[in-house]
Scaffold this active site. Structure first.
Site, PDB file in Angstrom:
ATOM      1  N   LYS A 115      24.446 -76.842  56.653  1.00 47.12           N
ATOM      2  CA  LYS A 115      23.539 -77.425  55.861  1.00 47.12           C
ATOM      3  C   LYS A 115      22.752 -76.532  54.940  1.00 47.12           C
ATOM      4  CE  LYS A 115      22.825 -81.744  58.226  1.00 47.12           C
ATOM      5  NZ  LYS A 115      22.119 -82.436  59.024  1.00 47.12           N
ATOM      6  N   LYS A 197      35.103 -83.486  58.166  1.00 49.08           N
ATOM      7  CA  LYS A 197      34.784 -84.638  59.018  1.00 49.08           C
ATOM      8  C   LYS A 197      34.111 -85.788  58.220  1.00 49.08           C
ATOM      9  CE  LYS A 197      30.182 -84.593  60.158  1.00 49.08           C
ATOM     10  NZ  LYS A 197      28.978 -84.522  60.987  1.00 49.08           N
ATOM     11  N   LYS A 200      28.066 -89.229  56.155  1.00 50.90           N
ATOM     12  CA  LYS A 200      27.431 -90.163  55.087  1.00 50.90           C
ATOM     13  C   LYS A 200      27.200 -89.486  53.740  1.00 50.90           C
ATOM     14  CE  LYS A 200      24.402 -91.056  59.306  1.00 50.90           C
ATOM     15  NZ  LYS A 200      23.531 -90.199  59.843  1.00 50.90           N
TER      16      LYS A 200
HETATM   17  P1  TYM Z   1      24.287 -88.215  62.925  1.00 53.13           P
HETATM   18  O1  TYM Z   1      23.398 -88.644  62.381  1.00 53.13           O
HETATM   19  O2  TYM Z   1      24.944 -87.062  62.142  1.00 53.13           O
HETATM   20  O3  TYM Z   1      25.597 -88.855  63.590  1.00 53.13           O
HETATM   21  C1  TYM Z   1      25.379 -89.783  64.670  1.00 53.13           C
HETATM   22  C2  TYM Z   1      26.439 -89.844  65.642  1.00 53.13           C
HETATM   23  O4  TYM Z   1      27.697 -89.997  65.116  1.00 53.13           O
HETATM   24  C3  TYM Z   1      28.525 -88.999  65.419  1.00 53.13           C
HETATM   25  N1  TYM Z   1      29.455 -88.730  64.240  1.00 53.13           N
HETATM   26  C4  TYM Z   1      30.809 -88.881  64.396  1.00 53.13           C
HETATM   27  N2  TYM Z   1      31.730 -89.027  65.275  1.00 53.13           N
HETATM   28  C5  TYM Z   1      32.953 -89.086  65.019  1.00 53.13           C
HETATM   29  N3  TYM Z   1      33.521 -88.888  63.793  1.00 53.13           N
HETATM   30  C6  TYM Z   1      32.556 -88.609  62.556  1.00 53.13           C
HETATM   31  N4  TYM Z   1      33.191 -88.120  61.616  1.00 53.13           N
HETATM   32  C7  TYM Z   1      31.251 -88.505  62.977  1.00 53.13           C
HETATM   33  N5  TYM Z   1      30.263 -88.321  62.048  1.00 53.13           N
HETATM   34  C8  TYM Z   1      29.054 -88.393  62.961  1.00 53.13           C
HETATM   35  C9  TYM Z   1      27.747 -87.892  66.090  1.00 53.13           C
HETATM   36  O5  TYM Z   1      28.279 -86.707  66.407  1.00 53.13           O
HETATM   37  C10 TYM Z   1      26.399 -88.593  66.534  1.00 53.13           C
HETATM   38  O6  TYM Z   1      26.622 -88.758  67.877  1.00 53.13           O
HETATM   39  N6  TYM Z   1      21.596 -84.478  65.310  1.00 53.13           N
HETATM   40  C11 TYM Z   1      22.258 -85.805  65.498  1.00 53.13           C
HETATM   41  C12 TYM Z   1      21.336 -87.111  65.958  1.00 53.13           C
HETATM   42  C13 TYM Z   1      20.297 -86.776  67.015  1.00 53.13           C
HETATM   43  C14 TYM Z   1      20.939 -86.715  68.312  1.00 53.13           C
HETATM   44  C15 TYM Z   1      19.785 -86.592  68.958  1.00 53.13           C
HETATM   45  C16 TYM Z   1      22.106 -87.132  68.871  1.00 53.13           C
HETATM   46  C17 TYM Z   1      18.936 -86.264  67.138  1.00 53.13           C
HETATM   47  N7  TYM Z   1      18.514 -86.288  68.337  1.00 53.13           N
HETATM   48  C18 TYM Z   1      19.847 -86.519  70.453  1.00 53.13           C
HETATM   49  C19 TYM Z   1      21.985 -87.171  70.305  1.00 53.13           C
HETATM   50  C20 TYM Z   1      21.050 -87.070  71.210  1.00 53.13           C
HETATM   51  C21 TYM Z   1      23.004 -86.075  64.222  1.00 53.13           C
HETATM   52  O7  TYM Z   1      22.548 -85.745  63.249  1.00 53.13           O
HETATM   53  O8  TYM Z   1      23.848 -87.226  64.229  1.00 53.13           O
END
Ligand code: TYM
Length: 334
Positions: A115, A197, A200
């Site tokens: 990032k 990957k 969004k």
């Molecule tokens: P975020 O918002 O990027 O993604 C949310 C969840 O989706 C999963 N994910 C994917 N899984 C498979 N293939 C993909 N291409 C893909 N893109 C995203 C992510 O692994 C995630 O599970 N930091 C975290 C949010 C967060 C969080 C937490 C998660 C904040 N606090 C505490 C778990 C526990 C994040 O940015 O996820």
């Protein structure tokens, strides 16, 4: 342990629209685990502002994500579905845990490096301490299990390390969480660059399927998905585009890769891509329908937001007070 059940915590950022990666890698598993655990599923709006956000768009996206949690099948009467910013304890515990996290640990986080490279004009302190807030999210609820996609594994490890470090100093304060990464769908790749990957924030709109995409857009994007010149539907690292499509197909149908290879033996990529598109459309249709209903029912959604924020605050504050006492903050005078 709450009511004899273990606890789950997980969250998604309120940036942009949820992708098929978010759904198959996380949300879908949250739904399957929901009945067996006490669940806290958070919309992490505080994490979202580590990248500049337009306020109105952030607010709208946060609501969309919350509604998608419900539309995907999470029962808000059983699962605690809420906004991170409605529970001040997240930010408060994050400050405390930041004093138990080393700069060296945070510097090694690959998401920070990625990032920071992408937003070189805004490498803010929040982007650097992002994993500390994530540790606070998880540890506040004494979570046993954290269902995430593969990309969150490193952050989860850090949350565990910080919890173990804290417990070693102050006794058994935090439950040490385990990650839960499903066998299929844990890393969905971009349809245009299958080495990357699905995300969004991808600027190429053909690269990502969004959970709220219309069926014709989904079919079109799969038709345009990058494949190879081999011409055989095979689950192989040498064919990353096809491998990704097989992963998506398996996650939507419950089939194993060998069964998919068999089903499309002797058939062309065109047929296979259409089948994957149709499986995804069928999977997302009920979610989109429920989402549309929820959008019309403002009072119901508002009620959920209020009720669940109260519940989350109650459990979060219990842990926070314990931590504050352990580190030596003065008792409150009542
Ligand atoms: P975020 O918002 O990027 O993604 C949310 C969840 O989706 C999963 N994910 C994917 N899984 C498979 N293939 C993909 N291409 C893909 N893109 C995203 C992510 O692994 C995630 O599970 N930091 C975290 C949010 C967060 C969080 C937490 C998660 C904040 N606090 C505490 C778990 C526990 C994040 O940015 O996820």
């Amino acid at each position: 342990m709450l009511d004899g059940k273990q606890t789950i915590f997980s969250g998604m950022q309120a940036t942009g629209n949820l992708t098929l990666g978010n759904y198959l890698g996380a949300l879908n598993n949250w739904v399957s685990l929901a009945d067996s655990y006490n669940c806290f599923y958070c919309v992490v709006d505080e994490h979202a502002i580590t990248i500049r956000q337009d306020p109105a768009t952030l607010r709208a996206n946060a609501r969309k994500v919350l509604q998608l949690y419900i539309a995907a099948g999470l029962d808000p009467k059983k699962c605690c579905i809420y906004y991170q910013s409605h529970v001040p304890a997240h930010a408060e515990l994050s400050w405390i845990l930041g004093c138990f996290t080393y700069m060296g640990e945070l510097s090694r986080m690959t998401q920070f490096k990625d990032k920071a490279a992408k937003h070189a004009d805004n490498i803010n302190a929040g982007l650097f301490t992002y994993p500390v807030l994530m540790a606070a999210d998880i540890l506040l609820y004494q979570s046993d299990l954290v269902p995430v996609g593969v990309d969150q594994k490193q952050h989860l490890e850090l949350a565990r390390d910080v919890a173990i470090r804290f417990n070693n100093i102050y006794g058994d304060v935090f439950t040490i969480p385990e990650g839960y990464i499903a066998k299929s769908g844990a890393k969905i790749m971009s349809l245009q660059e299958p080495s990357k990957k699905m995300s969004k924030s991808d600027e190429n709109e053909n690269a990502s399927i969004y959970v709220l995409d219309a069926p014709d857009a989904i079919m079109r994007k799969f038709k345009r998905a990058v494949t190879d010149s081999v011409g055989v539907v095979r689950y192989s690292d040498e064919q990353p585009g096809i491998k990704n499509l097989i992963d998506i197909y398996c996650a939507c149908t419950g089939l194993l890769p060998e069964a998919v290879e068999k089903e499309f033996d002797g058939k062309g990529y065109g047929d296979f891509k259409s089948a994957v598109g149709e499986a995804v459309v069928a999977r997302l249709r009920p979610i989109q329908e429920r989402f549309a209903e929820l959008t019309k029912d403002k009072a119901y959604v508002d009620g959920i937001i209020k009720e669940n924020a109260e519940k989350a605050n109650y459990y979060a504050n219990k842990t926070l007070r314990k931590v504050q006492k352990k580190v030596g903050f003065p008792e409150r005078v009542r």
